[in-house]
Design an enzyme around this catalytic site. Sequence first.
Site, PDB file in Angstrom:
ATOM      1  N   GLU A 110       0.823  -1.208   0.000  1.00 16.72           N
ATOM      2  CA  GLU A 110       0.000   0.000   0.000  1.00 16.72           C
ATOM      3  C   GLU A 110       0.859   1.261   0.000  1.00 16.72           C
ATOM      4  O   GLU A 110       0.584   2.212  -0.736  1.00 16.72           O
ATOM      5  CB  GLU A 110      -0.944  -0.005   1.199  1.00 16.72           C
ATOM      6  CG  GLU A 110      -2.043  -1.056   1.082  1.00 16.72           C
ATOM      7  CD  GLU A 110      -2.958  -1.097   2.301  1.00 16.72           C
ATOM      8  OE1 GLU A 110      -2.700  -0.316   3.255  1.00 16.72           O
ATOM      9  OE2 GLU A 110      -3.908  -1.890   2.313  1.00 16.72           O
TER      10      GLU A 110
ATOM     11  N   HIS B 181     -10.198   1.307   0.303  1.00 13.53           N
ATOM     12  CA  HIS B 181     -10.568   0.397   1.388  1.00 13.53           C
ATOM     13  C   HIS B 181     -12.079   0.162   1.480  1.00 13.53           C
ATOM     14  O   HIS B 181     -12.531  -0.599   2.332  1.00 13.53           O
ATOM     15  CB  HIS B 181     -10.054   0.937   2.724  1.00 13.53           C
ATOM     16  CG  HIS B 181      -8.577   0.759   2.918  1.00 13.53           C
ATOM     17  ND1 HIS B 181      -7.645   1.563   2.289  1.00 13.53           N
ATOM     18  CD2 HIS B 181      -7.865  -0.140   3.650  1.00 13.53           C
ATOM     19  CE1 HIS B 181      -6.434   1.179   2.639  1.00 13.53           C
ATOM     20  NE2 HIS B 181      -6.541   0.152   3.455  1.00 13.53           N
TER      21      HIS B 181
END
Length: 306
Positions: A164, A197
């Site tokens: 990420e 997310h």
Amino acid sequence: MFNASEMPPKTTIQPVLEALASANTLPQIPIITSVTCCFVLAVLYVGSLYVWSTKHNRDHPSTIKRRFASVSVVMLFSPFFVWYFSSPELLSEESFAKLLGFRWHGLWQAVVIPYGLTMLLFMGPIFVNCQNESIGSYFDLDYWRGCLHNIIWVRNHVMAPLSEEFVFRACMMPLILQSFTPMTAVFITPLFFGVAHLHHIAERLSLGVELSTALLIGLFQFIYTTLFGFYSAFLFARTGHIVAPFLVHAFCNHMGLPDLQDLWQQELWRRVLAIVLYIVGLAGWILLLPLATNPSLYGNTLYWNV
């Protein structure tokens, strides 16, 4: 007596001012280019998690291993966006590794200072955790062997922060910073991180969670991840190192959200002390943040000149 004729003409000062201004900005690329690249990278990252057809949930070892493979492929292709769409002038002036946050200058500072700063922020939760867990376990080799053999731990503390931060910071920030000021870039890239997310909402629905509950949790997670994204992007822009947000991300994943229920179950004196540490930690973090992330500490002259 002061002679006004001795003052340097404005025509000689102006070029100097323009040179200083240009020295504090990166070569520019169109906003549509940088934003589109970041959007595509976010879609690729999230899409890679669902490219596999599986009947298992996200915590099943086979699902985790497949996702490791797919996000690794995304990590391999992500730097291409930086290399292809960045300003040719910038690529000719700076090394490609430096653009991605990989450099030796200021490395130990980037490892130690942001991590210590984040521990200060979590001083209250750390104190509460120490009441429930033995701090000696962190010095036990068997503890770390068990962690490294636990694929969920590896995902949460190694692969997720690494992938990420590499995609959303090392590959997005260099592009956004070529279209916006550093502070604006810090507030833009976390939005991609937060939206990325939201796919957890679909996962919760597949587990039978009610729609309203899944949406509420998803909204909360979007806010939390976006706020963390601000901090992580700020660290990258200020330090010029990818290792700083990576280590902080891994630490925050380990700590999780503060357990307020556990806090109120402590004895009165421990509860009061923990609350004081919560407040002191937050206040100290706010006060020290600009000092501890001063770009001069890290030799960062690329992304955030001061």
